[in-house]
Design a protein around this motif. Structure first.
Motif, PDB file in Angstrom:
ATOM      1  N   GLU A 236     -14.834 -14.269 -44.781  1.00  0.00           N
ATOM      2  CA  GLU A 236     -14.893 -13.555 -44.988  1.00  0.00           C
ATOM      3  C   GLU A 236     -17.100 -13.156 -44.791  1.00  0.00           C
ATOM      4  O   GLU A 236     -16.753 -13.190 -46.399  1.00  0.00           O
TER       5      GLU A 236
ATOM      6  N   GLU B  44     -19.869 -10.687 -44.874  1.00  0.00           N
ATOM      7  CA  GLU B  44     -19.747  -8.693 -44.154  1.00  0.00           C
ATOM      8  C   GLU B  44     -21.401  -9.433 -44.368  1.00  0.00           C
ATOM      9  O   GLU B  44     -22.374 -10.051 -45.406  1.00  0.00           O
TER      10      GLU B  44
ATOM     11  N   LYS C  26     -16.727 -11.643 -28.559  1.00  0.00           N
ATOM     12  CA  LYS C  26     -15.559 -11.067 -28.725  1.00  0.00           C
ATOM     13  C   LYS C  26     -14.432 -11.952 -29.846  1.00  0.00           C
ATOM     14  O   LYS C  26     -13.688 -11.480 -29.917  1.00  0.00           O
TER      15      LYS C  26
ATOM     16  N   SER D 156     -12.958 -13.690 -35.840  1.00  0.00           N
ATOM     17  CA  SER D 156     -13.143 -11.853 -35.094  1.00  0.00           C
ATOM     18  C   SER D 156     -14.560 -11.561 -35.680  1.00  0.00           C
ATOM     19  O   SER D 156     -14.622 -12.342 -36.882  1.00  0.00           O
ATOM     20  N   TYR D 157     -14.979 -10.851 -34.839  1.00  0.00           N
ATOM     21  CA  TYR D 157     -15.716 -10.019 -35.690  1.00  0.00           C
ATOM     22  C   TYR D 157     -16.039  -8.562 -35.261  1.00  0.00           C
ATOM     23  O   TYR D 157     -14.890  -7.831 -34.310  1.00  0.00           O
ATOM     24  N   GLU D 158     -16.199  -7.732 -36.231  1.00  0.00           N
ATOM     25  CA  GLU D 158     -16.395  -5.478 -36.023  1.00  0.00           C
ATOM     26  C   GLU D 158     -16.625  -5.638 -36.702  1.00  0.00           C
ATOM     27  O   GLU D 158     -18.178  -5.680 -37.820  1.00  0.00           O
ATOM     28  N   GLN D 159     -17.092  -4.289 -36.159  1.00  0.00           N
ATOM     29  CA  GLN D 159     -18.487  -3.249 -36.809  1.00  0.00           C
ATOM     30  C   GLN D 159     -18.069  -2.344 -37.672  1.00  0.00           C
ATOM     31  O   GLN D 159     -17.287  -1.880 -36.879  1.00  0.00           O
ATOM     32  N   LYS D 160     -18.080  -1.895 -39.295  1.00  0.00           N
ATOM     33  CA  LYS D 160     -17.535  -0.614 -39.069  1.00  0.00           C
ATOM     34  C   LYS D 160     -18.730   0.192 -39.521  1.00  0.00           C
ATOM     35  O   LYS D 160     -20.051  -0.543 -40.840  1.00  0.00           O
TER      36      LYS D 160
ATOM     37  N   LEU E 145     -21.221  -5.567 -40.617  1.00  0.00           N
ATOM     38  CA  LEU E 145     -20.727  -6.374 -39.844  1.00  0.00           C
ATOM     39  C   LEU E 145     -20.014  -7.450 -40.434  1.00  0.00           C
ATOM     40  O   LEU E 145     -20.395  -7.809 -41.496  1.00  0.00           O
TER      41      LEU E 145
ATOM     42  N   TYR F 123     -17.216 -10.560 -40.271  1.00  0.00           N
ATOM     43  CA  TYR F 123     -16.896 -12.190 -39.326  1.00  0.00           C
ATOM     44  C   TYR F 123     -15.698 -12.633 -40.355  1.00  0.00           C
ATOM     45  O   TYR F 123     -16.028 -12.495 -41.649  1.00  0.00           O
ATOM     46  N   ARG F 124     -14.879 -12.930 -39.508  1.00  0.00           N
ATOM     47  CA  ARG F 124     -14.080 -13.554 -40.814  1.00  0.00           C
ATOM     48  C   ARG F 124     -13.378 -14.930 -39.537  1.00  0.00           C
ATOM     49  O   ARG F 124     -13.055 -14.107 -38.170  1.00  0.00           O
TER      50      ARG F 124
END
Length: 115
Positions: free
Chosen positions: A35, A37, A51, A65-69, A73, A75-76
């Motif tokens: 992970e 960040e 995606k 996976s990518y996620e914005q919080k 960002l 990245y996992r």
């Protein structure tokens, strides 16, 4: 601004030749979980986020996976080889997963200045 969060690119190019006659045995079971960040710099916003991918097989799986919080960002990447073996009958599926994984490794996050 183009950003790449994965420098190791595990299993890139790790595909099996169709001429191979035997199963592939790893030295041991593998479970890789990473992970990363990234804090989005002030004045920038995410304009493009890959995606990701998910492929699951009883003996192996690949997940990115990518996620914005808020202003971060995440990245996992998770790669699992559950039985330390890839059977010859699964080489085609494995190779397709590796192709997808390599395509993910080519993806980049794009940040642009806020208007």
């Amino acid at each position: 601004m183009y950003i790449e969060l994965d420098y190791d690119k595990e299993y890139s190019g790790f595909s099996f030749d169709e001429k191979r006659q035997n199963d592939y045995l790893f030295n041991y079971k593998k479970h890789l979980s990473i992970e990363t960040e990234l804090e989005i710099p002030d004045g920038f916003q995410v304009s493009e986020l890959p995606k990701g991918m998910q492929e699951k097989h009883p003996d192996f799986s690949f997940h990115i996976s990518y996620e914005q919080k808020e202003n971060k960002l995440i990245y996992r990447k998770e790669i699992s080889i559950d039985h330390a073996i890839v059977h010859k009958k699964d080489f085609e599926l494995w190779n397709k997963c590796i192709e997808q994984l390599e395509a993910q490794y080519q993806e980049q996050i794009v940040l642009s200045k806020k208007s």
